[in-house]
Design a protein around this motif. Structure first.
Motif, PDB file in Angstrom:
ATOM      1  N   LEU A  23       0.832  -1.208   0.000  1.00 31.50           N
ATOM      2  CA  LEU A  23       0.000   0.000   0.000  1.00 31.50           C
ATOM      3  C   LEU A  23       0.861   1.251   0.000  1.00 31.50           C
ATOM      4  O   LEU A  23       0.604   2.207  -0.730  1.00 31.50           O
ATOM      5  N   ARG A  24       1.897   1.232   0.812  1.00 32.82           N
ATOM      6  CA  ARG A  24       2.801   2.385   0.925  1.00 32.82           C
ATOM      7  C   ARG A  24       3.460   2.683  -0.414  1.00 32.82           C
ATOM      8  O   ARG A  24       3.584   3.825  -0.815  1.00 32.82           O
ATOM      9  N   SER A  25       3.888   1.630  -1.110  1.00 34.55           N
ATOM     10  CA  SER A  25       4.585   1.829  -2.385  1.00 34.55           C
ATOM     11  C   SER A  25       3.668   2.411  -3.457  1.00 34.55           C
ATOM     12  O   SER A  25       4.149   3.012  -4.423  1.00 34.55           O
ATOM     13  N   GLU A  26       2.365   2.254  -3.309  1.00 35.61           N
ATOM     14  CA  GLU A  26       1.415   2.776  -4.285  1.00 35.61           C
ATOM     15  C   GLU A  26       1.051   4.245  -4.037  1.00 35.61           C
ATOM     16  O   GLU A  26       0.386   4.854  -4.866  1.00 35.61           O
ATOM     17  N   MET A  27       1.482   4.787  -2.921  1.00 35.67           N
ATOM     18  CA  MET A  27       1.151   6.171  -2.583  1.00 35.67           C
ATOM     19  C   MET A  27       2.029   7.129  -3.386  1.00 35.67           C
ATOM     20  O   MET A  27       3.163   6.801  -3.738  1.00 35.67           O
ATOM     21  N   ARG A  28       1.499   8.340  -3.630  1.00 41.19           N
ATOM     22  CA  ARG A  28       2.288   9.361  -4.331  1.00 41.19           C
ATOM     23  C   ARG A  28       3.524   9.742  -3.536  1.00 41.19           C
ATOM     24  O   ARG A  28       4.580   9.988  -4.101  1.00 41.19           O
ATOM     25  N   ASP A  29       3.359   9.834  -2.218  1.00 43.83           N
ATOM     26  CA  ASP A  29       4.474  10.208  -1.342  1.00 43.83           C
ATOM     27  C   ASP A  29       4.615   9.152  -0.249  1.00 43.83           C
ATOM     28  O   ASP A  29       4.122   9.332   0.865  1.00 43.83           O
ATOM     29  N   PRO A  30       5.268   8.034  -0.570  1.00 51.72           N
ATOM     30  CA  PRO A  30       5.379   6.943   0.409  1.00 51.72           C
ATOM     31  C   PRO A  30       5.999   7.367   1.746  1.00 51.72           C
ATOM     32  O   PRO A  30       5.633   6.845   2.792  1.00 51.72           O
TER      33      PRO A  30
END
Length: 142
Positions: A23-30
């Protein structure tokens, strides 16, 4: 964004960690995601804890929590992800919900099973209890 990850050292909690990292890796700003690892140890029965030195009891709970959190710590450190650790004692569902509120987490991520089906049948579902007590979304990972 703060996310509380319930970690008990079981294979289910390892899946929690994998899912949270994905999920974190898919965020714009991990880097804007703060992970809070939480481990809740069950209280010892009153008839036992009354005969045990409080310092020894604290050390016992701390050692159990450290063992459960060891793999998660190593995985997050290897991934270069910052995190905080929280240890607690008591009813897991209630304590996880309280911790999420006190830390300001926007979500709790936990496994569907930790200690196995026999223990879940006897102790009740920690996931169900967390959902009942939480004021934030609870993501249950299978």
């Amino acid at each position: 964004r703060r996310i509380l990850l319930a970690i008990d050292g079981s294979p289910a909690s390892q899946r929690v960690l994998d899912h949270a990292l994905a999920l974190r890796s898919e965020m714009r700003d991990p880097a804007a995601i703060e992970f809070h690892l939480a481990n809740v140890q069950p209280s010892l029965p009153g008839d036992v804890s009354g005969f045990v030195d409080k310092a020894a009891l604290h050390e016992h709970h701390h050692a159990q929590a450290e063992g459960a959190l060891q793999g998660a710590r190593a995985k997050l450190q290897a991934a270069g992800v910052a995190f905080s650790v929280h240890e607690s004692v008591g009813s897991a569902g209630q304590r996880l919900a309280e911790l999420a509120r006190s830390v300001g987490c926007e979500m709790i991520v936990m496994g569907s099973r930790g200690h196995g089906p026999q223990a879940s049948a006897l102790l009740g579902s920690v996931a169900q209890s967390t959902i009942e007590h939480a004021t934030v979304p609870v993501l249950v990972v299978k």
